[in-house]
Scaffold this motif. Structure first.
Motif, PDB file in Angstrom:
ATOM      1  N   TYR A 223       0.891  -1.129  -0.092  1.00 34.68           N
ATOM      2  CA  TYR A 223      -0.001   0.009  -0.134  1.00 34.68           C
ATOM      3  C   TYR A 223       0.851   1.075   0.023  1.00 34.68           C
ATOM      4  N   ARG A 224       0.973   2.023  -1.168  1.00 34.46           N
ATOM      5  CA  ARG A 224       1.569   3.202  -1.193  1.00 34.46           C
ATOM      6  C   ARG A 224       0.876   4.517  -0.457  1.00 34.46           C
ATOM      7  N   VAL A 225       1.627   5.093   0.844  1.00 35.42           N
ATOM      8  CA  VAL A 225       0.826   6.042   1.359  1.00 35.42           C
ATOM      9  C   VAL A 225       1.919   7.040   2.180  1.00 35.42           C
ATOM     10  N   ASP A 226       1.625   8.082   2.216  1.00 38.72           N
ATOM     11  CA  ASP A 226       2.407   8.952   2.824  1.00 38.72           C
ATOM     12  C   ASP A 226       2.906   8.637   4.498  1.00 38.72           C
ATOM     13  N   ARG A 227       3.974   8.897   4.684  1.00 36.93           N
ATOM     14  CA  ARG A 227       4.365   8.464   5.930  1.00 36.93           C
ATOM     15  C   ARG A 227       3.744   8.875   7.185  1.00 36.93           C
ATOM     16  N   VAL A 349       7.358   7.190   0.474  1.00 45.62           N
ATOM     17  CA  VAL A 349       8.429   7.628  -0.479  1.00 45.62           C
ATOM     18  C   VAL A 349       9.797   7.266   0.001  1.00 45.62           C
ATOM     19  N   ASP A 350       9.930   7.595   1.367  1.00 48.76           N
ATOM     20  CA  ASP A 350      11.492   7.080   1.813  1.00 48.76           C
ATOM     21  C   ASP A 350      11.827   5.642   1.450  1.00 48.76           C
ATOM     22  N   GLU A 351      10.809   4.685   1.328  1.00 47.07           N
ATOM     23  CA  GLU A 351      11.267   3.439   1.277  1.00 47.07           C
ATOM     24  C   GLU A 351      11.354   2.814   0.029  1.00 47.07           C
ATOM     25  N   HIS A 352      11.185   3.756  -1.084  1.00 45.69           N
ATOM     26  CA  HIS A 352      11.135   3.018  -2.354  1.00 45.69           C
ATOM     27  C   HIS A 352      12.410   2.187  -2.669  1.00 45.69           C
TER      28      HIS A 352
END
Length: 435
Positions: A223-227, A349-352
């Motif tokens: 699940y893509r999501v903002d931190r 986005v930090d973990e891409h």
């Protein structure tokens, strides 16, 4: 194929039947006959495949069939990386050996050593231990390992990863040269191969799962999501889908505490376990989780290692691990022994970079989802990732792995509180059990 076809004693078959097992798993099918032959073994299998019984059953049989010394002494030593795994193995030894006259005990750090010393003094056949506490007691002359016939290194890859290699080498030096060695690992890394080459003598080799593969019965999704929306998304998914028994992984102890508190405030019963929690608190939380009284258990990687929860339906990576292999270990908690499971990862986005490393490791692209109402900001900028030891790193470098490897080549123990406690510490309990 049944357990009776593997050549096990009637007493062991009765114990296996009482546990509700009828058909051996692939690792048991291969490992039990190999161990019974008396040779060394190098075995790789994912967590949840039944490997504990794969070495416990034949180990107990070999001890029961062998000549009994006049005085009870430690004839089998099982080393594990964490307290929880040691306790789990100890329970298996006791459960499977209930109809034999062998005696076992479990020792680990975080509790007082005197009850453990007392139990060892009375005499044991099987000792299950974490390396740090065992070495402490051995150096204090409380433990005699000179008569060990069988050595088992369980979760050997994790022991190396946690920096236990120097303790293991010290323990090996006080063991008799002639013994049977059994090495079990989730993966066959280069480090494991090097250890096996030094430790094992012409071993049988078993590899049930392909190297660094994830369980086929686990439904994996991203699940893509903002931190800053991760916590609300997690609560939303748990509530909307009525998830029960959810094991959630965080990167840090502080993060585990904070997330458990926040979920509890949203009427989702949650508790955290990690190395800073007392052993009694960890045991209480795990017991409540296993019975279903606790809906969510938030854990760090080390605390969760060795957790044995039957038919665990959901694992959530609230944060991706800094080391890609840990993703395999984490989701291996579900989809065990033929049961289906779901593994969900909340990725910002930090973990891409970490995600790409995981996909390269498992050689597959994971399904990407976006939950309505939690759409990530396409213009969000990545920030450095805390690696669990109060430093920054993880997002870049070698698949996001460089940070964690620092300091471990020299033997620095990661999460040393899992196995070693100050010698002056007192209190606690350590129960002997007939096995």
């Amino acid at each position: 194929m049944t357990f009776s076809d593997l050549g096990l004693r009637a007493e062991l078959l009765r114990a296996v039947e009482a546990q509700g097992y009828t058909t051996p798993t692939p690792i048991q099918h291969q490992a039990i006959p190999a161990v019974l032959k008396g040779g060394d073994l190098l075995a790789s299998a994912q967590t949840g495949t039944g490997k504990t019984a794969g070495f416990t059953l034949p180990m107990l049989q070999r001890l029961a069939d062998g000549p009994r010394p006049a005085a009870r002494q430690i004839r089998a030593l099982v080393l594990t990386p964490t307290r929880e795994l040691a306790a789990q193995v100890g329970e298996s030894v006791a459960d499977y050996g209930r109809h034999l006259t062998l005696k076992s005990h479990v020792i680990f750090g975080g509790v007082g050593q005197q009850p453990q010393v007392d139990a060892i003094r009375k005499g044991l056949d099987v000792l299950v231990a974490t390396p740090g506490r065992l070495l402490d007691l051995q150096q204090q002359k409380h433990v005699d390992l000179s008569k060990v016939e069988i050595l088992v290194l369980d979760e050997a890859d994790r022991m190396l990863d946690m920096g236990f290699i120097h303790d293991i080498k010290k323990i090996l030096r006080v063991l008799p040269e002639k013994r049977q060695n059994l090495l079990f690992s989730a993966t066959f890394s280069n480090e494991i191969q090097a250890l096996a080459n030094k430790l094992l003598d012409d071993p049988a080799m078993i590899e049930v799962a392909r190297r660094n593969t994830t369980a086929e019965l686990v439904d994996q999704a991203i699940y893509r999501v903002d931190r800053e929306k991760k916590r609300d998304l997690l609560a939303h998914l748990i509530t909307r889908h009525d998830w029960q028994q959810v094991l959630v992984f965080t990167r840090t102890k502080h993060g585990a505490n904070r997330l458990a508190e926040q979920l509890s405030k949203q009427d989702i019963p949650s508790m955290a376990i990690h190395g800073n929690k007392s052993q009694s608190a960890r045991t209480k939380a795990l017991a409540a989780f296993k019975t279903g009284d606790l809906q969510v258990l938030v854990a760090t990687d080390i605390a969760a290692r060795g957790l044995d929860i039957e038919e665990l339906p959901h694992v959530v990576n609230f944060e991706l691990p800094n080391v890609a292999e840990d993703y395999v270990h984490r989701i291996g908690r579900t989809g065990r022994a033929g049961s289906e499971g779901k593994a969900v990862s909340l990725v910002c986005v930090d973990e891409h970079g970490l995600l790409k490393g995981i996909e390269r490791l498992i050689k597959r692209d994971l399904e990407k989802r976006i939950e309505p109402g939690f759409e990530p900001d396409p213009d969000a900028k990545p920030e450095p990732i805390e690696n669990g030891r109060g430093k920054r790193g993880g997002g870049g470098g070698r698949n996001g792995q460089g940070q964690r490897r620092q300091g471990q080549a020299s033997g620095q123990r990661r999460g040393g509180d899992e196995a070693r406690a100050p010698r002056r510490q007192r209190g606690g309990r350590g129960g002997s059990r007939q096995a």
